[in-house]
Design a protein around this motif. Structure first.
Motif, PDB file in Angstrom:
ATOM      1  N   LYS A 159     -52.078  16.197   6.203  1.00  0.00           N
ATOM      2  CA  LYS A 159     -50.671  16.328   5.857  1.00  0.00           C
ATOM      3  C   LYS A 159     -49.878  15.139   6.392  1.00  0.00           C
ATOM      4  O   LYS A 159     -50.282  14.492   7.372  1.00  0.00           O
ATOM      5  N   GLN A 160     -48.724  14.880   5.766  1.00  0.00           N
ATOM      6  CA  GLN A 160     -47.776  13.928   6.339  1.00  0.00           C
ATOM      7  C   GLN A 160     -47.018  14.625   7.469  1.00  0.00           C
ATOM      8  O   GLN A 160     -46.691  15.811   7.369  1.00  0.00           O
ATOM      9  N   ILE A 161     -46.770  13.873   8.541  1.00  0.00           N
ATOM     10  CA  ILE A 161     -46.121  14.445   9.716  1.00  0.00           C
ATOM     11  C   ILE A 161     -44.718  13.870   9.870  1.00  0.00           C
ATOM     12  O   ILE A 161     -44.537  12.650   9.862  1.00  0.00           O
ATOM     13  N   GLY A 172     -46.961  18.633   2.641  1.00  0.00           N
ATOM     14  CA  GLY A 172     -47.894  18.369   1.554  1.00  0.00           C
ATOM     15  C   GLY A 172     -47.106  17.841   0.380  1.00  0.00           C
ATOM     16  O   GLY A 172     -46.048  18.374   0.045  1.00  0.00           O
ATOM     17  N   TYR A 173     -47.583  16.789  -0.242  1.00  0.00           N
ATOM     18  CA  TYR A 173     -46.822  16.189  -1.336  1.00  0.00           C
ATOM     19  C   TYR A 173     -46.694  17.132  -2.534  1.00  0.00           C
ATOM     20  O   TYR A 173     -45.740  17.050  -3.290  1.00  0.00           O
ATOM     21  N   ASN A 174     -47.646  18.022  -2.690  1.00  0.00           N
ATOM     22  CA  ASN A 174     -47.594  19.013  -3.757  1.00  0.00           C
ATOM     23  C   ASN A 174     -46.928  20.271  -3.205  1.00  0.00           C
ATOM     24  O   ASN A 174     -47.585  21.200  -2.749  1.00  0.00           O
ATOM     25  N   VAL A 177     -47.862  23.907  -3.954  1.00  0.00           N
ATOM     26  CA  VAL A 177     -49.053  24.447  -3.292  1.00  0.00           C
ATOM     27  C   VAL A 177     -48.815  24.629  -1.797  1.00  0.00           C
ATOM     28  O   VAL A 177     -49.235  25.616  -1.203  1.00  0.00           O
ATOM     29  N   TYR A 178     -48.127  23.649  -1.183  1.00  0.00           N
ATOM     30  CA  TYR A 178     -47.930  23.678   0.262  1.00  0.00           C
ATOM     31  C   TYR A 178     -46.500  23.240   0.576  1.00  0.00           C
ATOM     32  O   TYR A 178     -46.236  22.043   0.681  1.00  0.00           O
ATOM     33  N   PRO A 179     -45.571  24.184   0.701  1.00  0.00           N
ATOM     34  CA  PRO A 179     -44.202  23.809   1.079  1.00  0.00           C
ATOM     35  C   PRO A 179     -44.183  23.285   2.503  1.00  0.00           C
ATOM     36  O   PRO A 179     -45.050  23.640   3.319  1.00  0.00           O
ATOM     37  N   PRO A 180     -43.239  22.411   2.847  1.00  0.00           N
ATOM     38  CA  PRO A 180     -43.153  21.896   4.219  1.00  0.00           C
ATOM     39  C   PRO A 180     -43.134  23.031   5.240  1.00  0.00           C
ATOM     40  O   PRO A 180     -42.439  24.030   5.056  1.00  0.00           O
ATOM     41  N   THR A 181     -43.906  22.873   6.288  1.00  0.00           N
ATOM     42  CA  THR A 181     -44.023  23.909   7.315  1.00  0.00           C
ATOM     43  C   THR A 181     -43.642  23.322   8.669  1.00  0.00           C
ATOM     44  O   THR A 181     -44.228  22.322   9.094  1.00  0.00           O
TER      45      THR A 181
END
Length: 206
Positions: A159-161, A172-174, A177-181
Motif C-alpha cells: 500500500k501507499q503510506i 490502495g489506488y483502487n 476494492v480498498y478504501p483508505p484505512t
C-alpha cells in the motif's frame, strides 16, 4: 560464503545445486565468481578450473583482460521472489520462494532486498496481480512511499503510506476494492502495524 563473495545466499544455493532456479538450466558463473572462489580458498584459478566438470558452463566477461581472462564485469545478485511475508519470520528464513530476480551489486550493497508477488487488485492500475516488486527491507519509509506492510500479524500487503502526527493511512489506488484505512499511533503499537520495506522497483514481463 555469500558475504565473502559479495553475493546472496540464494545465489550460493544455486551454485551448490548447479541449477538456475528460474530457467532450470545449469548455473553459469562468471569468471569473476570463479576467481573470487579461488581466492577465498587460497588456490589458483587454474587449479579450481581443473576441478570442474567438462560440461560446466562459464560466463565470460568482456571488458578488461587480466592474464587472458576478464574480471571487470560485476555479477548481479539474485534475490528471492516470495509468495508471502508473515509476521515474525525473518526474510532470510522464508521458504515460500517462487523464483529469483537479479539486482545489481551496487544496489545490493545498500541493504537487504527481496521480491514479492503482488496478490489482489487493490493497487490497480499501478500494480496488478502477479506483478513482481523489488522491496528494500527497512522498518520505516517516507510519507507517500509505497511499502510492504503487516497489519495485525497477517500476510503482508502492499500500500501507499501517508503519515500524520497521529498515525498513518494505508492507501490502495483502487479505492473500490480498498478504501483508505487510517491507523492511529495506538493501533500501530497494539495491532501492530509493521512496515517491512519500501517498494523500489516493478518487474513486469512485456
Amino acid at each position: 560464503m555469500g558475504k565473502l563473495l559479495d553475493v546472496s545466499k540464494a545465489y550460493i544455493s544455486m551454485l551448490e545445486k548447479n541449477k538456475n532456479s528460474r530457467s532450470g538450466k545449469p548455473i553459469a558463473p562468471s569468471t569473476a565468481i570463479f576467481k573470487s572462489v579461488a581466492n577465498l580458498y587460497n588456490i589458483s584459478l587454474d587449479d579450481l578450473l581443473k576441478q570442474l566438470d567438462d560440461e560446466q558452463p562459464i560466463t565470460l566477461d568482456v571488458n578488461v583482460i587480466d592474464n587472458g581472462i576478464n574480471f571487470s564485469k560485476r555479477v548481479g545478485v539474485q534475490i528471492p521472489i516470495l509468495g508471502s511475508v508473515i509476521a515474525g519470520t525473518p526474510i532470510s528464513a522464508i521458504e515460500d520462494i517462487l523464483g529469483y530476480e537479479e539486482i545489481t551489486l551496487e544496489l545490493a550493497s545498500t541493504g537487504t532486498f527481496f521480491c514479492l508477488k503482488v496478490k489482489g487488485n487493490s493497487m490497480e492500475p499501478r500494480l496488478f496481480e502477479d506483478d513482481i516488486i523489488v522491496v528494500k527491507q527497512q522498518p520505516d519509509i517516507e510519507s507517500g512511499d509505497v511499502a510492504v506492510v503487516l497489519v495485525n500479524g497477517d500476510e503482508a500487503t502492499v500500500k501507499q503510506i501517508k503519515k500524520a502526527d497521529n498515525g498513518i493511512t494505508l492507501i490502495g489506488y483502487n479505492v473500490a476494492v480498498y478504501p483508505p484505512t487510517f491507523y492511529s499511533n495506538e493501533d500501530i503499537i497494539n495491532l501492530p502495524v509493521t512496515i517491512i520495506g519500501k517498494v523500489i522497483e516493478l518487474r513486469r514481463p512485456f
